[in-house]
Design a protein around this motif. Structure first.
Motif, PDB file in Angstrom:
ATOM      1  N   UNK A  18       0.771  -1.237   0.000  1.00 48.21           N
ATOM      2  CA  UNK A  18       0.000   0.000   0.000  1.00 48.21           C
ATOM      3  C   UNK A  18       0.799   1.281   0.000  1.00 48.21           C
ATOM      4  N   UNK A  19       2.119   1.202   0.051  1.00 45.93           N
ATOM      5  CA  UNK A  19       2.955   2.407  -0.013  1.00 45.93           C
ATOM      6  C   UNK A  19       3.283   2.641  -1.489  1.00 45.93           C
ATOM      7  N   UNK A  20       2.493   3.445  -2.152  1.00 44.60           N
ATOM      8  CA  UNK A  20       2.626   3.622  -3.601  1.00 44.60           C
ATOM      9  C   UNK A  20       3.391   4.885  -3.984  1.00 44.60           C
ATOM     10  N   UNK A  21       3.623   5.768  -3.012  1.00 45.98           N
ATOM     11  CA  UNK A  21       4.393   6.991  -3.295  1.00 45.98           C
ATOM     12  C   UNK A  21       5.873   6.667  -3.097  1.00 45.98           C
ATOM     13  N   UNK A  22       6.474   6.087  -4.134  1.00 44.77           N
ATOM     14  CA  UNK A  22       7.839   5.566  -4.074  1.00 44.77           C
ATOM     15  C   UNK A  22       8.673   6.133  -5.206  1.00 44.77           C
ATOM     16  N   UNK A  23       9.981   6.094  -5.019  1.00 43.06           N
ATOM     17  CA  UNK A  23      10.913   6.374  -6.110  1.00 43.06           C
ATOM     18  C   UNK A  23      12.197   5.597  -5.857  1.00 43.06           C
ATOM     19  N   UNK A  24      12.781   5.104  -6.939  1.00 43.63           N
ATOM     20  CA  UNK A  24      14.062   4.398  -6.885  1.00 43.63           C
ATOM     21  C   UNK A  24      15.128   5.291  -7.499  1.00 43.63           C
ATOM     22  N   UNK A  25      16.251   5.434  -6.807  1.00 45.58           N
ATOM     23  CA  UNK A  25      17.392   6.198  -7.300  1.00 45.58           C
ATOM     24  C   UNK A  25      18.565   5.243  -7.447  1.00 45.58           C
ATOM     25  N   UNK A  26      19.181   5.224  -8.611  1.00 47.97           N
ATOM     26  CA  UNK A  26      20.259   4.269  -8.853  1.00 47.97           C
ATOM     27  C   UNK A  26      21.318   4.863  -9.764  1.00 47.97           C
ATOM     28  N   UNK A  27      22.575   4.480  -9.515  1.00 46.60           N
ATOM     29  CA  UNK A  27      23.662   4.931 -10.380  1.00 46.60           C
ATOM     30  C   UNK A  27      23.526   4.354 -11.775  1.00 46.60           C
ATOM     31  N   UNK A  28      23.113   3.085 -11.844  1.00 42.42           N
ATOM     32  CA  UNK A  28      23.033   2.420 -13.151  1.00 42.42           C
ATOM     33  C   UNK A  28      22.124   1.213 -13.014  1.00 42.42           C
ATOM     34  N   UNK A  29      20.991   1.270 -13.672  1.00 40.64           N
ATOM     35  CA  UNK A  29      20.032   0.180 -13.608  1.00 40.64           C
ATOM     36  C   UNK A  29      20.623  -1.119 -14.150  1.00 40.64           C
ATOM     37  N   UNK A  30      21.620  -1.013 -15.026  1.00 37.83           N
ATOM     38  CA  UNK A  30      22.283  -2.196 -15.575  1.00 37.83           C
ATOM     39  C   UNK A  30      23.519  -2.585 -14.767  1.00 37.83           C
ATOM     40  N   UNK A  31      23.832  -1.824 -13.736  1.00 43.03           N
ATOM     41  CA  UNK A  31      25.029  -2.091 -12.944  1.00 43.03           C
ATOM     42  C   UNK A  31      24.702  -2.895 -11.701  1.00 43.03           C
ATOM     43  N   UNK A  32      25.570  -2.806 -10.712  1.00 40.31           N
ATOM     44  CA  UNK A  32      25.336  -3.470  -9.447  1.00 40.31           C
ATOM     45  C   UNK A  32      25.806  -4.908  -9.422  1.00 40.31           C
ATOM     46  N   UNK A  33      25.983  -5.403  -8.195  1.00 39.18           N
ATOM     47  CA  UNK A  33      26.490  -6.754  -8.001  1.00 39.18           C
ATOM     48  C   UNK A  33      25.444  -7.815  -8.331  1.00 39.18           C
ATOM     49  N   UNK A  34      24.203  -7.594  -7.920  1.00 40.58           N
ATOM     50  CA  UNK A  34      23.169  -8.607  -8.143  1.00 40.58           C
ATOM     51  C   UNK A  34      23.034  -8.948  -9.618  1.00 40.58           C
ATOM     52  N   UNK A  35      23.089  -7.945 -10.462  1.00 38.08           N
ATOM     53  CA  UNK A  35      22.885  -8.168 -11.892  1.00 38.08           C
ATOM     54  C   UNK A  35      24.134  -8.715 -12.567  1.00 38.08           C
ATOM     55  N   UNK A  36      25.306  -8.421 -12.050  1.00 40.00           N
ATOM     56  CA  UNK A  36      26.534  -8.667 -12.812  1.00 40.00           C
ATOM     57  C   UNK A  36      27.481  -9.684 -12.188  1.00 40.00           C
ATOM     58  N   UNK A  37      27.030 -10.431 -11.208  1.00 40.64           N
ATOM     59  CA  UNK A  37      27.899 -11.460 -10.645  1.00 40.64           C
ATOM     60  C   UNK A  37      27.195 -12.811 -10.639  1.00 40.64           C
ATOM     61  N   UNK A  38      27.980 -13.823 -10.393  1.00 37.70           N
ATOM     62  CA  UNK A  38      27.465 -15.178 -10.301  1.00 37.70           C
ATOM     63  C   UNK A  38      28.607 -16.086  -9.913  1.00 37.70           C
ATOM     64  N   UNK A  39      28.410 -17.354 -10.106  1.00 41.47           N
ATOM     65  CA  UNK A  39      29.458 -18.316  -9.807  1.00 41.47           C
ATOM     66  C   UNK A  39      29.179 -19.572 -10.599  1.00 41.47           C
TER      67      UNK A  39
END
Length: 674
Positions: free
Chosen positions: A40-61
């Motif tokens: 129910x908290x719909x007044x949100x905003x995401x701020x990010x350096x790079x939507x294609x960056x970050x560890x979650x998106x760019x790492x694995x094993x």
């Protein structure tokens, strides 16, 4: 979301007012936004350096693991058993461990519900396997890119919900007033030359802080190059940190950053080192093992025992390899490679031994031999075995311009994960800054040793808990200008003055922002990574604070250098915090544990063939019952140890629990201190 402007020293700065600001776009941040909107908290905003960056998106094993309660195994499991597995790693609070266990299924089934294809059997059970530091079949995986699939799926949910995303926006300061988070100052890198340096303000009732681990503070790092981390912003704002001493290190390729674990080691590649000019090749591991078979068996074990672990160095253990690689790369200045084209023991031009040894599968340990036998890989060269056992591992490097059939793979011992981070309570709210919710790797819930894959679970559970607390307790929008206006103005003015100072041609030196960064990265890798000693850390900690103090003495040449310069500002603070915490731990008498070795001239000899200084201090297990808290105060870091809380074992009567739930009593709990 409301948009307006604020005047700061004659500059019109865009200002956005939003109920909850989510900083970062990794799996934890995206889940927080998704669950907040759902609640129910719909007044949100995401701020990010790079939507294609970050560890979650760019790492694995080799097989990236997600850890949760076992649901498809004939072996019984329970939340308390899983909590014990987390707690037993040391220096982790028992109630946090219980939350991560109890809530693991709710978080996991949400991922299934949005379409993430974790492998199920014909009965619908999510099959699992045993992961490191855990006796149950709690691990599951979608292959090398589990976290990437999570990010992609969660992002689709965020976009479906229409949550605004401010991409290519660097947060450069957190706004905190009297122990309450109020939002952040950022810069829009697409507006650097618009006369405002791209400055932008975000005012928020609540701030979810999901900026990942401190990848940017190390020279040798397997964090993706697009990820630097930003814990320094919270440290500068006075947020308390915990267990900054505890990080994980292991062997990784450095041209393309990737852990060389699993089958990359189990096929038993040849380790070689060369001098800086590319000559003098040497199979440098061999002198430290009693036979070629013992050496190859230790290499095989690096697949299972990938993180450096001081408990696995004696008696020709697998972590002796990490020390020998460090010795070649850091102390000797040589380069180390994995060669998949030749078996270990073959003659090298310039090899110290000057002789060839025959690689034979029969000389391997029973564990290594049986594994390769069952994998039908008792043949050929390492590359042939890798092609048989895991051809995707070859394709991964080929897709990044590295052909393992034609060239060796350069490696080093690299920083991989931070088990420590910001201190938070049972709702993932900062223990000393209200309405600041660190989620994901930046939250220091993990202790010394953690089960493999538990970080992904922790990020999903933590962001779920933060979303529930915000939606149940902090759901009103009553942040008046009288509360935030002065803090926002002063914070923006501070950043504006810093920008003008480092841009002033008459001020500072000609040292580049890259040189400034390399200085603290090298210091961190050489003194604050997996090899540590009190004398060198003490000196490094002093030098780190000195470098913090001369940040504004570095003059940048153009506006395009501004984002990197402002990243340096919080990274240099972070590295100083980590070194100061390590110094405090070593001064208190802490020994080798987790993923680092504490050198001690009065300690235990690592190997008779190594130099006499290779002596280490064993772990003092008394420290497992303590956590180390750190906070920035008046230009220095202060530290204190606190006892860890046990796993709660109280019984809950259904009727009274139901009443407390209806009245939302426990949502109001606020965990001050740790």
């Amino acid at each position: 979301m409301k948009q307006e402007t604020i005047q700061v020293r004659g500059t019109s700065v865009p200002l956005y007012r939003v109920h909850t600001l989510v900083i970062g776009s990794g799996a934890a941040s995206l889940n927080a936004a998704d669950r907040l909107h759902e609640f129910g908290i719909t007044d949100l905003a995401i701020v990010t350096e790079d939507l294609e960056g970050g560890t979650s998106r760019n790492t694995g094993s080799d097989k990236q693991t997600y850890y949760k309660l076992a649901v498809a195994s004939p072996t019984p499991d329970s939340p308390y058993e899983m909590a014990q597995a987390l707690f037993s790693g040391g220096s982790m609070h028992g109630d946090i461990a219980l939350v991560e266990s109890v809530c693991s299924l709710e978080a996991f089934y949400h991922l299934l519900g949005i379409g993430i294809p974790f492998p199920a059997n014909r009965y619908g059970g999510i099959v699992g396997y045993k992961t490191d530091h855990d006796p149950k079949d709690r691990g599951t995986s979608m292959g090398p890119y589990t976290s990437r699939v999570m990010v992609e799926s969660l992002l689709r949910e965020v976009q479906r919900r229409g949550i605004p995303i401010f991409d290519h926006h660097h947060v450069v300061k957190l706004l905190v007033k009297e122990g309450r988070a109020l939002g952040a100052v950022g810069i829009d890198v697409n507006r650097l030359d618009d006369g405002t340096y791209g400055l932008v303000l975000f005012i928020a009732e609540n701030t979810v802080f999901g900026v990942g681990g401190p990848g940017g503070i190390y020279e040798a790092s397997v964090y993706p190059s697009v990820h630097t981390g930003a814990i320094g912003l919270a440290l500068e704002a006075g947020a308390e940190a915990v267990n900054l001493t505890e990080s994980q290190y292991g062997l990784a390729s450095i041209r393309f950053r990737w852990n060389v674990s699993g089958t990359y080691q189990q096929v038993i590649p040849r380790y070689i080192s060369i001098d800086p000019n590319g000559g003098d090749p040497e199979e440098f591991l061999r002198p430290y093992f009693s036979s070629l078979g013992d050496m190859c068996s230790a290499v095989f074990l690096k697949g299972y025992q990938w993180p450096f672990d001081p408990r696995k160095i004696l008696n020709q253990g697998s972590s002796l390899i990490d020390i020998l690689v460090y010795r070649e790369t850091v102390l000797k200045g040589r380069k180390v490679f994995l060669d998949y084209r030749n078996n270990p023991g073959e003659t090298l031009s310039g090899n110290r031994s000057g002789k060839s040894e025959l690689f034979r599968f029969e000389d391997l340990s029973p564990e290594a031999y049986t594994y390769l036998e069952k994998s039908e890989a008792l043949f050929g060269r390492p590359i042939d075995r890798l092609e048989k056992m895991n051809p995707l591992a070859i394709e991964l490097y080929k897709s990044h311009g590295i052909d393992l059939y034609q060239e060796p793979l350069e490696i080093a011992v690299c920083a991989q994960h931070n088990n420590g981070g910001l201190s938070a309570d049972l709702w993932w709210e900062s223990t000393n800054v209200d309405r600041l919710f660190p989620v994901g790797e930046v939250n220091g819930t993990h202790g010394v040793y953690r089960p493999g894959g538990s970080a992904l679970n922790s990020g999903q559970v933590g962001s779920l808990r933060a979303a529930r607390k915000i939606s149940e307790v902090y759901n009103r929008s009553d942040l008046s200008p009288s509360i935030w206006q002065e803090t926002a103005f002063k914070g923006t003015e501070e950043i504006l003055r810093i920008i003008e100072t480092i841009l002033d041609p008459a001020h500072g030196t000609d040292a580049s922002v890259d040189k400034y960064r390399r200085e603290f990265q090298r210091r961190m890798t050489q003194t604050g990574a997996h090899i540590r000693s009190l004398d060198t850390v003490r000196k490094a900690a002093r030098e780190a604070l000195e470098q913090v103090g001369r940040f504004t003495s570095v003059r940048i040449q153009s506006l395009q250098d501004l984002p990197v310069a402002l990243q340096n500002r919080h990274l240099v603070v972070a590295h100083a915090a980590y070194l100061s915490a390590i110094e405090a731990y070593l001064e208190a008498g802490g020994g080798s544990r987790g993923s680092y070795l504490v050198m001690d001239p009065e300690g235990t000899r690592i190997h008779p063939a190594l130099e006499p200084e290779w002596m280490f201090k064993p772990e003092d297990e008394a420290f497992r019952d303590r956590l180390l808290l750190s906070v920035w105060n008046e230009g220095r870091f202060s530290h204190r140890f606190v006892p860890r809380r046990p796993i709660p074992m109280e019984e809950y009567w259904f009727e009274t629990t139901w009443q407390a739930h209806r009245e939302k009593k426990y949502y109001q709990e606020r965990g001050r201190g740790v």
